[in-house]
Motif scaffolding. Structure first.
Motif, PDB file in Angstrom:
ATOM      1  N   LEU A 200       0.864  -1.089  -0.149  1.00  0.00           N
ATOM      2  CA  LEU A 200      -0.159  -0.050   0.008  1.00  0.00           C
ATOM      3  C   LEU A 200       0.930   1.410   0.076  1.00  0.00           C
ATOM      4  CD1 LEU A 200      -2.866  -1.095   2.335  1.00  0.00           C
ATOM      5  CD2 LEU A 200      -2.863  -1.182   0.033  1.00  0.00           C
ATOM      6  N   ASP A 201       2.198   1.196   0.165  1.00  0.00           N
ATOM      7  CA  ASP A 201       2.889   2.342  -0.020  1.00  0.00           C
ATOM      8  C   ASP A 201       2.792   2.875  -1.399  1.00  0.00           C
ATOM      9  OD1 ASP A 201       4.260  -0.302  -0.759  1.00  0.00           O
ATOM     10  OD2 ASP A 201       5.909   1.210  -1.659  1.00  0.00           O
ATOM     11  N   GLU A 202       2.490   2.078  -2.386  1.00  0.00           N
ATOM     12  CA  GLU A 202       2.115   2.644  -3.813  1.00  0.00           C
ATOM     13  C   GLU A 202       0.766   3.263  -3.904  1.00  0.00           C
ATOM     14  OE1 GLU A 202       2.540  -0.481  -6.788  1.00  0.00           O
ATOM     15  OE2 GLU A 202       3.959  -1.510  -5.786  1.00  0.00           O
ATOM     16  N   VAL A 203      -0.144   2.883  -3.033  1.00  0.00           N
ATOM     17  CA  VAL A 203      -1.334   3.652  -3.125  1.00  0.00           C
ATOM     18  C   VAL A 203      -1.143   5.208  -2.361  1.00  0.00           C
ATOM     19  CG1 VAL A 203      -3.877   3.664  -2.067  1.00  0.00           C
ATOM     20  CG2 VAL A 203      -2.679   1.410  -3.122  1.00  0.00           C
ATOM     21  N   ALA A 208       0.395  12.031  -3.774  1.00  0.00           N
ATOM     22  CA  ALA A 208       1.320  12.989  -4.059  1.00  0.00           C
ATOM     23  C   ALA A 208       0.717  14.058  -5.351  1.00  0.00           C
ATOM     24  CB  ALA A 208       2.606  12.780  -4.255  1.00  0.00           C
ATOM     25  N   PRO A 209       0.924  15.326  -5.185  1.00  0.00           N
ATOM     26  CA  PRO A 209       1.408  16.012  -4.164  1.00  0.00           C
ATOM     27  C   PRO A 209       0.439  16.599  -3.295  1.00  0.00           C
ATOM     28  CG  PRO A 209       1.036  17.238  -6.118  1.00  0.00           C
ATOM     29  CD  PRO A 209       0.530  16.120  -6.519  1.00  0.00           C
ATOM     30  N   ARG A 210      -0.457  16.088  -3.149  1.00  0.00           N
ATOM     31  CA  ARG A 210      -1.773  16.579  -2.265  1.00  0.00           C
ATOM     32  C   ARG A 210      -0.965  16.111  -0.896  1.00  0.00           C
ATOM     33  NH1 ARG A 210      -6.088  13.397  -4.351  1.00  0.00           N
ATOM     34  NH2 ARG A 210      -4.508  12.538  -5.384  1.00  0.00           N
ATOM     35  N   PRO A 211      -1.400  16.733   0.144  1.00  0.00           N
ATOM     36  CA  PRO A 211      -0.955  16.107   1.670  1.00  0.00           C
ATOM     37  C   PRO A 211      -1.806  15.377   2.497  1.00  0.00           C
ATOM     38  CG  PRO A 211      -2.232  18.544   1.722  1.00  0.00           C
ATOM     39  CD  PRO A 211      -2.355  17.955   0.561  1.00  0.00           C
ATOM     40  N   ALA A 227       8.153   1.343   7.366  1.00  0.00           N
ATOM     41  CA  ALA A 227       9.038   1.228   6.467  1.00  0.00           C
ATOM     42  C   ALA A 227       7.973   1.678   5.058  1.00  0.00           C
ATOM     43  CB  ALA A 227       9.297  -0.260   6.073  1.00  0.00           C
ATOM     44  N   LEU A 228       6.643   1.416   5.202  1.00  0.00           N
ATOM     45  CA  LEU A 228       5.995   1.851   4.120  1.00  0.00           C
ATOM     46  C   LEU A 228       5.792   3.239   3.807  1.00  0.00           C
ATOM     47  CD1 LEU A 228       3.093  -0.971   4.282  1.00  0.00           C
ATOM     48  CD2 LEU A 228       4.950  -0.880   2.586  1.00  0.00           C
ATOM     49  N   VAL A 229       5.719   3.795   4.932  1.00  0.00           N
ATOM     50  CA  VAL A 229       5.542   5.303   4.868  1.00  0.00           C
ATOM     51  C   VAL A 229       6.815   5.953   4.331  1.00  0.00           C
ATOM     52  CG1 VAL A 229       5.408   7.546   6.502  1.00  0.00           C
ATOM     53  CG2 VAL A 229       3.991   5.601   6.905  1.00  0.00           C
ATOM     54  N   ASP A 230       7.979   5.338   4.799  1.00  0.00           N
ATOM     55  CA  ASP A 230       9.277   5.867   4.221  1.00  0.00           C
ATOM     56  C   ASP A 230       9.468   5.681   2.417  1.00  0.00           C
ATOM     57  OD1 ASP A 230       9.924   6.699   6.647  1.00  0.00           O
ATOM     58  OD2 ASP A 230      11.259   4.894   7.235  1.00  0.00           O
ATOM     59  N   ALA A 231       8.817   4.601   2.279  1.00  0.00           N
ATOM     60  CA  ALA A 231       8.960   4.149   0.910  1.00  0.00           C
ATOM     61  C   ALA A 231       7.926   5.102   0.058  1.00  0.00           C
ATOM     62  CB  ALA A 231       8.201   2.764   0.660  1.00  0.00           C
ATOM     63  N   ALA A 232       6.963   5.422   0.496  1.00  0.00           N
ATOM     64  CA  ALA A 232       6.269   6.519  -0.206  1.00  0.00           C
ATOM     65  C   ALA A 232       6.907   7.831  -0.241  1.00  0.00           C
ATOM     66  CB  ALA A 232       4.810   6.696   0.399  1.00  0.00           C
ATOM     67  N   THR A 235       9.336   8.522  -2.910  1.00  0.00           N
ATOM     68  CA  THR A 235       8.778   9.125  -4.252  1.00  0.00           C
ATOM     69  C   THR A 235       8.266  10.634  -4.512  1.00  0.00           C
ATOM     70  OG1 THR A 235       6.303   8.408  -3.771  1.00  0.00           O
ATOM     71  CG2 THR A 235       7.950   6.523  -4.493  1.00  0.00           C
ATOM     72  N   GLY A 236       8.364  11.194  -3.230  1.00  0.00           N
ATOM     73  CA  GLY A 236       7.757  12.467  -3.286  1.00  0.00           C
ATOM     74  C   GLY A 236       6.632  12.842  -2.507  1.00  0.00           C
TER      75      GLY A 236
END
Length: 272
Positions: A200-203, A208-211, A227-232, A235-236
């Motif tokens: 779900l890091d991809e979701v 982005a770029p919305r908060p 780790a999933l938050v960091d992965a997202a 990507t910016g």
């Protein structure tokens, strides 16, 4: 002007959404003040509990952790659309309170009729319908639509914000970020369609770029999702986090902080 439960002053109206042959009756609360106003879509099991009222699912509101999210946002001067969940709307009463006994037969009937539409997909489609309807309402600022969701609602908010750029800001609380960290395989979510080669890091990245404010209490969401938050973020994605370590329910202080965050992101005029 009408007066709603909990002291909210403003207008209250019902928006009926036709979803796969079922009528979903959402409640729109618009504050007194500047118009058009921003509105936060809040999906949850039922509208009554979002408004702090008793319901077949939560008959004793005093015995349950507070789920009156719509009332809290409205009392803070934020427009709200309280959106009910299709599966709860389809329940025939009386019904068991156990999740699987209550919803699995309804989800099975849905999948038998619409085998290519997951239960989660239907929930997100309903949220998209709600946003469509909001953009047609006088007094609603379609450029300032937010989403807030807790648990079930957090899942719906996450996916809806990822798929619809009309969502300007999103708060997801205890959604179970990560396919291994929640009940995503339940038939009213993804069932047998849970992917094995992605997460779900991809979701989260798609928003982005919305908060996004990603909040957890250390139950479905906490250090194990980091780790999933960091992965997202890599990507910016614009992700802020809130950790309160009080478990799955939303404590009052955390809810106040989330409302403040949403007010700032949607540019809600300070109350005088």
């Amino acid at each position: 002007m009408t007066q709603t439960a909990g002291g909210h002053a403003g207008s209250r109206s019902t928006i009926t959404l036709r979803s796969h042959g079922l009528d979903l009756r959402a409640v729109l609360l618009l504050p007194d003040g500047p118009s058009p106003a921003p509105v936060v879509v809040i999906p949850f099991y039922d509208v009554a509990s979002l408004l702090g009222e008793s319901s077949p699912l939560y008959p004793d509101t005093n015995a349950q952790p507070s789920r009156a999210f719509a009332r809290a946002f409205a009392n803070a001067g934020v427009g709200v659309l309280a959106l009910p969940w299709w599966a709860e709307s389809a329940v025939a009463h009386p019904a068991p309170l156990d999740l699987h006994a209550r919803y699995a037969p309804i989800a099975a009937a849905h999948l038998a009729r619409y085998p290519e539409v997951t239960g989660l997909g239907r929930s997100v489609a309903d949220a998209l319908l709600a946003i469509d309807a909001l953009t047609q309402v006088n007094g609603v600022d379609g450029s300032r639509i937010g989403m807030f969701g807790h648990s079930l609602g957090g899942k719906v908010a996450l996916f809806t914000a990822a798929l619809d750029t009309r969502v300007a800001a999103c708060i997801t609380h205890e959604p179970g970020l990560g396919l291994a960290h929640s009940n995503w395989s339940d038939p009213w979510y993804l069932g047998d369609a849970v992917p094995q080669d992605r997460d779900l890091d991809e979701v989260l990245s798609l928003i982005a770029p919305r908060p996004v404010l990603y909040a957890g209490g250390g139950a479905a969401d906490g250090a194990h999702n980091r780790a999933l938050v960091d992965a997202a973020r890599a990507t910016g994605a614009r992700i802020e986090t809130l950790s309160h370590m009080n478990g799955h329910p939303v404590p009052a202080d955390a809810l106040r902080r989330m409302i403040t965050w949403m007010r700032e992101r949607l540019g809600v005029t300070p109350r005088r």
